[in-house]
Design a protein around this motif. Structure first.
Motif, PDB file in Angstrom:
ATOM      1  N   ASP A   2      23.058  39.268 -16.942  1.00  0.00           N
ATOM      2  CA  ASP A   2      22.827  40.291 -15.944  1.00  0.00           C
ATOM      3  C   ASP A   2      21.595  39.924 -15.125  1.00  0.00           C
ATOM      4  O   ASP A   2      20.505  39.804 -15.663  1.00  0.00           O
ATOM      5  CB  ASP A   2      22.635  41.641 -16.637  1.00  0.00           C
ATOM      6  CG  ASP A   2      22.514  42.772 -15.644  1.00  0.00           C
ATOM      7  OD1 ASP A   2      22.839  42.560 -14.462  1.00  0.00           O
ATOM      8  OD2 ASP A   2      22.107  43.870 -16.061  1.00  0.00           O
ATOM      9  N   ARG A   3      21.782  39.720 -13.835  1.00  0.00           N
ATOM     10  CA  ARG A   3      20.700  39.234 -12.975  1.00  0.00           C
ATOM     11  C   ARG A   3      19.616  40.285 -12.762  1.00  0.00           C
ATOM     12  O   ARG A   3      18.500  39.964 -12.403  1.00  0.00           O
ATOM     13  CB  ARG A   3      21.288  38.783 -11.649  1.00  0.00           C
ATOM     14  CG  ARG A   3      20.294  38.079 -10.772  1.00  0.00           C
ATOM     15  CD  ARG A   3      20.982  37.176  -9.801  1.00  0.00           C
ATOM     16  NE  ARG A   3      20.309  37.081  -8.529  1.00  0.00           N
ATOM     17  CZ  ARG A   3      19.152  36.503  -8.319  1.00  0.00           C
ATOM     18  NH1 ARG A   3      18.494  35.994  -9.324  1.00  0.00           N
ATOM     19  NH2 ARG A   3      18.618  36.436  -7.129  1.00  0.00           N
ATOM     20  N   ASN A   4      19.902  41.535 -12.982  1.00  0.00           N
ATOM     21  CA  ASN A   4      18.905  42.582 -12.770  1.00  0.00           C
ATOM     22  C   ASN A   4      18.024  42.822 -13.993  1.00  0.00           C
ATOM     23  O   ASN A   4      16.992  43.458 -13.887  1.00  0.00           O
ATOM     24  CB  ASN A   4      19.589  43.879 -12.365  1.00  0.00           C
ATOM     25  CG  ASN A   4      20.243  43.746 -11.010  1.00  0.00           C
ATOM     26  OD1 ASN A   4      19.721  43.083 -10.131  1.00  0.00           O
ATOM     27  ND2 ASN A   4      21.398  44.362 -10.856  1.00  0.00           N
ATOM     28  N   ARG A   5      18.462  42.363 -15.146  1.00  0.00           N
ATOM     29  CA  ARG A   5      17.668  42.557 -16.363  1.00  0.00           C
ATOM     30  C   ARG A   5      16.609  41.464 -16.471  1.00  0.00           C
ATOM     31  O   ARG A   5      16.880  40.297 -16.234  1.00  0.00           O
ATOM     32  CB  ARG A   5      18.594  42.498 -17.579  1.00  0.00           C
ATOM     33  CG  ARG A   5      17.930  43.037 -18.828  1.00  0.00           C
ATOM     34  CD  ARG A   5      18.853  42.917 -19.986  1.00  0.00           C
ATOM     35  NE  ARG A   5      18.821  41.487 -20.341  1.00  0.00           N
ATOM     36  CZ  ARG A   5      19.533  40.947 -21.291  1.00  0.00           C
ATOM     37  NH1 ARG A   5      20.370  41.664 -21.959  1.00  0.00           N
ATOM     38  NH2 ARG A   5      19.447  39.672 -21.563  1.00  0.00           N
ATOM     39  N   LEU A   6      15.395  41.842 -16.836  1.00  0.00           N
ATOM     40  CA  LEU A   6      14.316  40.868 -16.981  1.00  0.00           C
ATOM     41  C   LEU A   6      14.489  40.076 -18.268  1.00  0.00           C
ATOM     42  O   LEU A   6      14.576  40.670 -19.343  1.00  0.00           O
ATOM     43  CB  LEU A   6      12.966  41.574 -17.043  1.00  0.00           C
ATOM     44  CG  LEU A   6      12.419  42.163 -15.761  1.00  0.00           C
ATOM     45  CD1 LEU A   6      11.144  42.932 -16.055  1.00  0.00           C
ATOM     46  CD2 LEU A   6      12.156  41.095 -14.749  1.00  0.00           C
ATOM     47  N   TYR A  10      10.430  35.796 -18.672  1.00  0.00           N
ATOM     48  CA  TYR A  10       9.738  36.234 -17.460  1.00  0.00           C
ATOM     49  C   TYR A  10       8.566  37.147 -17.816  1.00  0.00           C
ATOM     50  O   TYR A  10       7.505  37.061 -17.199  1.00  0.00           O
ATOM     51  CB  TYR A  10      10.686  36.956 -16.509  1.00  0.00           C
ATOM     52  CG  TYR A  10       9.970  37.490 -15.299  1.00  0.00           C
ATOM     53  CD1 TYR A  10       9.637  36.657 -14.252  1.00  0.00           C
ATOM     54  CD2 TYR A  10       9.577  38.818 -15.238  1.00  0.00           C
ATOM     55  CE1 TYR A  10       8.945  37.127 -13.162  1.00  0.00           C
ATOM     56  CE2 TYR A  10       8.880  39.302 -14.145  1.00  0.00           C
ATOM     57  CZ  TYR A  10       8.568  38.452 -13.113  1.00  0.00           C
ATOM     58  OH  TYR A  10       7.870  38.920 -12.040  1.00  0.00           O
ATOM     59  N   ARG A  74      12.696  36.603  -6.310  1.00  0.00           N
ATOM     60  CA  ARG A  74      13.555  35.845  -7.235  1.00  0.00           C
ATOM     61  C   ARG A  74      14.368  34.828  -6.439  1.00  0.00           C
ATOM     62  O   ARG A  74      15.529  35.042  -6.111  1.00  0.00           O
ATOM     63  CB  ARG A  74      14.466  36.798  -8.000  1.00  0.00           C
ATOM     64  CG  ARG A  74      13.694  37.681  -8.908  1.00  0.00           C
ATOM     65  CD  ARG A  74      14.531  38.520  -9.798  1.00  0.00           C
ATOM     66  NE  ARG A  74      15.818  38.911  -9.240  1.00  0.00           N
ATOM     67  CZ  ARG A  74      16.620  39.769  -9.807  1.00  0.00           C
ATOM     68  NH1 ARG A  74      16.284  40.342 -10.934  1.00  0.00           N
ATOM     69  NH2 ARG A  74      17.772  40.076  -9.264  1.00  0.00           N
ATOM     70  N   TYR A 108      17.723  33.938 -13.920  1.00  0.00           N
ATOM     71  CA  TYR A 108      17.002  35.042 -13.279  1.00  0.00           C
ATOM     72  C   TYR A 108      16.573  34.670 -11.870  1.00  0.00           C
ATOM     73  O   TYR A 108      16.592  35.492 -10.970  1.00  0.00           O
ATOM     74  CB  TYR A 108      15.794  35.418 -14.135  1.00  0.00           C
ATOM     75  CG  TYR A 108      15.025  36.602 -13.627  1.00  0.00           C
ATOM     76  CD1 TYR A 108      15.561  37.885 -13.713  1.00  0.00           C
ATOM     77  CD2 TYR A 108      13.772  36.445 -13.071  1.00  0.00           C
ATOM     78  CE1 TYR A 108      14.860  38.970 -13.242  1.00  0.00           C
ATOM     79  CE2 TYR A 108      13.058  37.525 -12.603  1.00  0.00           C
ATOM     80  CZ  TYR A 108      13.608  38.789 -12.687  1.00  0.00           C
ATOM     81  OH  TYR A 108      12.907  39.864 -12.227  1.00  0.00           O
ATOM     82  N   TYR A 109      16.198  33.423 -11.667  1.00  0.00           N
ATOM     83  CA  TYR A 109      15.779  32.954 -10.346  1.00  0.00           C
ATOM     84  C   TYR A 109      16.913  32.270  -9.587  1.00  0.00           C
ATOM     85  O   TYR A 109      16.671  31.580  -8.613  1.00  0.00           O
ATOM     86  CB  TYR A 109      14.605  31.984 -10.471  1.00  0.00           C
ATOM     87  CG  TYR A 109      13.297  32.678 -10.709  1.00  0.00           C
ATOM     88  CD1 TYR A 109      12.612  33.264  -9.669  1.00  0.00           C
ATOM     89  CD2 TYR A 109      12.760  32.758 -11.979  1.00  0.00           C
ATOM     90  CE1 TYR A 109      11.415  33.912  -9.875  1.00  0.00           C
ATOM     91  CE2 TYR A 109      11.558  33.398 -12.201  1.00  0.00           C
ATOM     92  CZ  TYR A 109      10.894  33.969 -11.146  1.00  0.00           C
ATOM     93  OH  TYR A 109       9.709  34.615 -11.352  1.00  0.00           O
TER      94      TYR A 109
END
Length: 138
Positions: A2-6, A10, A74, A108-109
């Motif tokens: 999930d791209r929105n979860r940290l 990070y 990001r 994530y990035y």
């Protein structure tokens, strides 16, 4: 992923950057105060009086470089900036470096190609199906 979860890496990276920024910022302020007001030593005891402004400016520039790291967008270049900060910042950050180049931070990035994300999200999918979405088996 999930791209929105940290990812936890990070959070570790942001903590590392802010800790280094606070340490170098504090050092820069102490050196600047010592240069300007003679806080730590009497002015007559300072043979390095002419080098102190340069040292203070260097410490504050390093602090600003690290303080910006966690707040970058990001983007793939921000991941590279983070890798640079980790590698240059401290030798003891080797475990953080190993996790930073892993899938969590790269995803994530957005440093992982889309076909690899599809395969990692759907383990039953084949690589050819990820590269050629119109190609169906059987």
């Amino acid at each position: 992923m999930d791209r929105n979860r940290l990812p936890w890496v990070y959070v570790a990276y942001a903590s590392y950057c802010l800790l280094i920024a606070v340490l170098y910022g504090g050092l820069g302020l102490v050196v600047a105060m010592d240069w300007q007001f003679g806080v730590l030593r009497a002015p007559a005891d300072r043979p390095d009086h002419h080098a102190l402004p340069s040292i203070a400016a260097l410490c504050l520039a390093i602090a600003a470089t690290f303080a910006v790291g966690p707040f970058l967008p990001r983007r793939p270049w921000a991941w590279t900036y983070g890798l640079f900060l980790i590698l240059v910042g401290n030798v003891f950050a080797l475990p953080l470096t190993l996790f930073w180049i892993g899938r969590g931070a790269r995803g994530y990035y957005a440093r992982i190609p889309e076909c690899v994300r599809v395969i990692s999200e759907f383990p039953h999918a084949s690589r050819s199906a990820a590269r050629f979405p119109g190609l169906r088996r059987g």
